[in-house]
Design a protein around this motif. Sequence first.
Motif, short mmCIF file in Angstrom:
data_model
loop_
_atom_site.label_atom_id
_atom_site.label_comp_id
_atom_site.label_asym_id
_atom_site.label_seq_id
_atom_site.Cartn_x
_atom_site.Cartn_y
_atom_site.Cartn_z
N LEU A 140 0.79 -1.23 0.00
CA LEU A 140 0.00 0.00 0.00
C LEU A 140 0.83 1.29 0.00
O LEU A 140 0.38 2.29 -0.55
N PRO A 141 2.03 1.33 0.62
CA PRO A 141 2.82 2.57 0.50
C PRO A 141 3.10 2.97 -0.94
O PRO A 141 3.02 4.15 -1.29
N ASN A 142 3.40 1.99 -1.81
CA ASN A 142 3.62 2.33 -3.22
C ASN A 142 2.32 2.74 -3.89
O ASN A 142 2.31 3.61 -4.77
N VAL A 143 1.21 2.12 -3.50
CA VAL A 143 -0.08 2.53 -4.03
C VAL A 143 -0.38 3.97 -3.62
O VAL A 143 -0.88 4.77 -4.43
N ALA A 144 -0.06 4.30 -2.37
CA ALA A 144 -0.30 5.67 -1.88
C ALA A 144 0.49 6.69 -2.68
O ALA A 144 -0.01 7.78 -2.99
N LEU A 145 1.73 6.36 -3.06
CA LEU A 145 2.54 7.27 -3.86
C LEU A 145 1.89 7.54 -5.21
O LEU A 145 1.86 8.68 -5.69
N SER A 146 1.37 6.50 -5.83
CA SER A 146 0.71 6.67 -7.12
C SER A 146 -0.56 7.51 -6.98
O SER A 146 -0.85 8.36 -7.83
N VAL A 147 -1.31 7.28 -5.91
CA VAL A 147 -2.54 8.03 -5.70
C VAL A 147 -2.24 9.51 -5.47
O VAL A 147 -2.92 10.39 -6.01
N ILE A 148 -1.20 9.80 -4.68
CA ILE A 148 -0.83 11.18 -4.41
C ILE A 148 -0.46 11.90 -5.71
O ILE A 148 -0.82 13.07 -5.92
N THR A 149 0.26 11.21 -6.59
CA THR A 149 0.65 11.82 -7.86
C THR A 149 -0.57 12.17 -8.70
O THR A 149 -0.65 13.25 -9.30
N VAL A 150 -1.53 11.27 -8.74
CA VAL A 150 -2.73 11.49 -9.56
C VAL A 150 -3.64 12.54 -8.94
O VAL A 150 -4.39 13.22 -9.66
N LEU A 151 -3.56 12.71 -7.62
CA LEU A 151 -4.45 13.66 -6.96
C LEU A 151 -4.27 15.09 -7.48
O LEU A 151 -5.23 15.87 -7.50
N GLY A 152 -3.04 15.43 -7.88
CA GLY A 152 -2.83 16.75 -8.45
C GLY A 152 -3.70 17.00 -9.67
O GLY A 152 -4.27 18.07 -9.84
N LEU A 153 -3.78 15.98 -10.53
CA LEU A 153 -4.64 16.08 -11.71
C LEU A 153 -6.12 16.07 -11.31
O LEU A 153 -6.94 16.75 -11.93
N GLN A 154 -6.45 15.30 -10.30
CA GLN A 154 -7.84 15.23 -9.87
C GLN A 154 -8.34 16.57 -9.33
O GLN A 154 -9.50 16.94 -9.53
N VAL A 155 -7.46 17.30 -8.65
CA VAL A 155 -7.87 18.61 -8.13
C VAL A 155 -8.24 19.54 -9.27
O VAL A 155 -9.23 20.28 -9.18
N ALA A 156 -7.47 19.51 -10.36
CA ALA A 156 -7.81 20.32 -11.52
C ALA A 156 -9.17 19.91 -12.08
O ALA A 156 -9.99 20.76 -12.47
N GLY A 157 -9.43 18.60 -12.12
CA GLY A 157 -10.73 18.13 -12.59
C GLY A 157 -11.86 18.55 -11.68
O GLY A 157 -12.96 18.88 -12.15
N ILE A 158 -11.61 18.59 -10.39
CA ILE A 158 -12.63 19.02 -9.44
C ILE A 158 -12.94 20.51 -9.63
O ILE A 158 -14.10 20.94 -9.55
N ILE A 159 -11.91 21.32 -9.91
CA ILE A 159 -12.14 22.74 -10.13
C ILE A 159 -12.99 22.95 -11.38
O ILE A 159 -13.95 23.75 -11.38
N VAL A 160 -12.67 22.24 -12.45
CA VAL A 160 -13.47 22.34 -13.68
C VAL A 160 -14.90 21.88 -13.41
O VAL A 160 -15.87 22.50 -13.86
N GLY A 161 -15.04 20.78 -12.67
CA GLY A 161 -16.37 20.30 -12.33
C GLY A 161 -17.15 21.27 -11.48
O GLY A 161 -18.37 21.43 -11.64
N ALA A 162 -16.44 22.00 -10.59
CA ALA A 162 -17.12 22.96 -9.73
C ALA A 162 -17.70 24.11 -10.54
O ALA A 162 -18.78 24.63 -10.21
N VAL A 163 -16.99 24.53 -11.60
CA VAL A 163 -17.52 25.62 -12.44
C VAL A 163 -18.86 25.23 -13.05
O VAL A 163 -19.81 26.02 -13.09
N VAL A 164 -18.95 23.98 -13.52
CA VAL A 164 -20.19 23.50 -14.13
C VAL A 164 -21.27 23.25 -13.08
O VAL A 164 -22.43 23.65 -13.25
#
Length: 316
Positions: A233-257
């Motif tokens: 799971l520590p390696n899984v957590a590293l991958s999730v943290i990396t993707v979270l940066g992109l997810q935040v951008a997606g959440i901002i775009v979703g919030a506008v809509v």
Amino acid sequence: MIRYTLTRLALLVVGLVVASMLIFLSLRVLPGDVAQLIAGTDSTPTQVAALRERLGLTDPLPQQYLDWIGGLLRGDLGTSLLTGASVSGELLEKARVTVPLGILALVIALLIAVPLGVLSALRRGRPGGGALSVSAQTLAAVPVVWAGMMLVVVFAVWLGWLPAQGFPRAGWSDPVAAARALLLPALTIGIVEGAMLLRFVRSATLQAIGQDYVRTAAAKGLTRTQALLRHGLPNVALSVITVLGLQVAGIIVGAVVIEQLFTLPGIGRMLVADVGSRDLPSVQGELLALTGFVLLVGFVVDLAHRSLDPRQRESS
């Protein structure tokens, strides 16, 4: 670590400067004349020209940009051309809706993606794992507007559990009503973003299961699930943290809509209204604030990734 942090911080500043230039120049090519809009249809060309002069719209573009940057360095994002209100004050007011909405949507996405992504990987090849994978791919392809409308039909119209639109006038002074108003929009964004994140969690978990240290732990008597939870799971957590940066951008775009769909008085709805009225100082400040937030999230993700991954610390 200090040198790396300073380097990333310098890149963050450079990114903000480049973003400010692009935002400033891109808004200047938009059609329409804000002076004509403010003056009204009955105004004469002389009145419009005088208003443009008073608003500083006749200054050279480099001078307008430097004036804007000078205000930014003082913490002043400018003044709305239409309302005369402080853009900084308006952003802080609207952020009281958008920021909790984004945080709640992110928490919902993680609660969906992490346990179900790990479960889908552990049950790979079984009916349950296949069903989770197919469901995630289907939900990830659903437009956020359509998902919001379906949730409104179910939870607001049929069940009557949550409000369909609006935000209480009392704001967060009535925390229960405010939270109920944000729950349905956050579910809309969180379900779609969680389905996207679930696929990354599943892929990272499958990769971790195939690592030698997980197989070695399983060979020493641990079950595959125990070996994964303790060592993978520590390696899984590293991958999730990396993707979270992109997810935040997606959440901002979703919030506008979503703020438009649910009539929430947030930054996204404010941005759409100001673009329609061509209020340049307001749009500039809003876009730069959103861009800066995304860059800041990327900065934090980089630091967190480096702190949690010993391989990167050793390579430096």
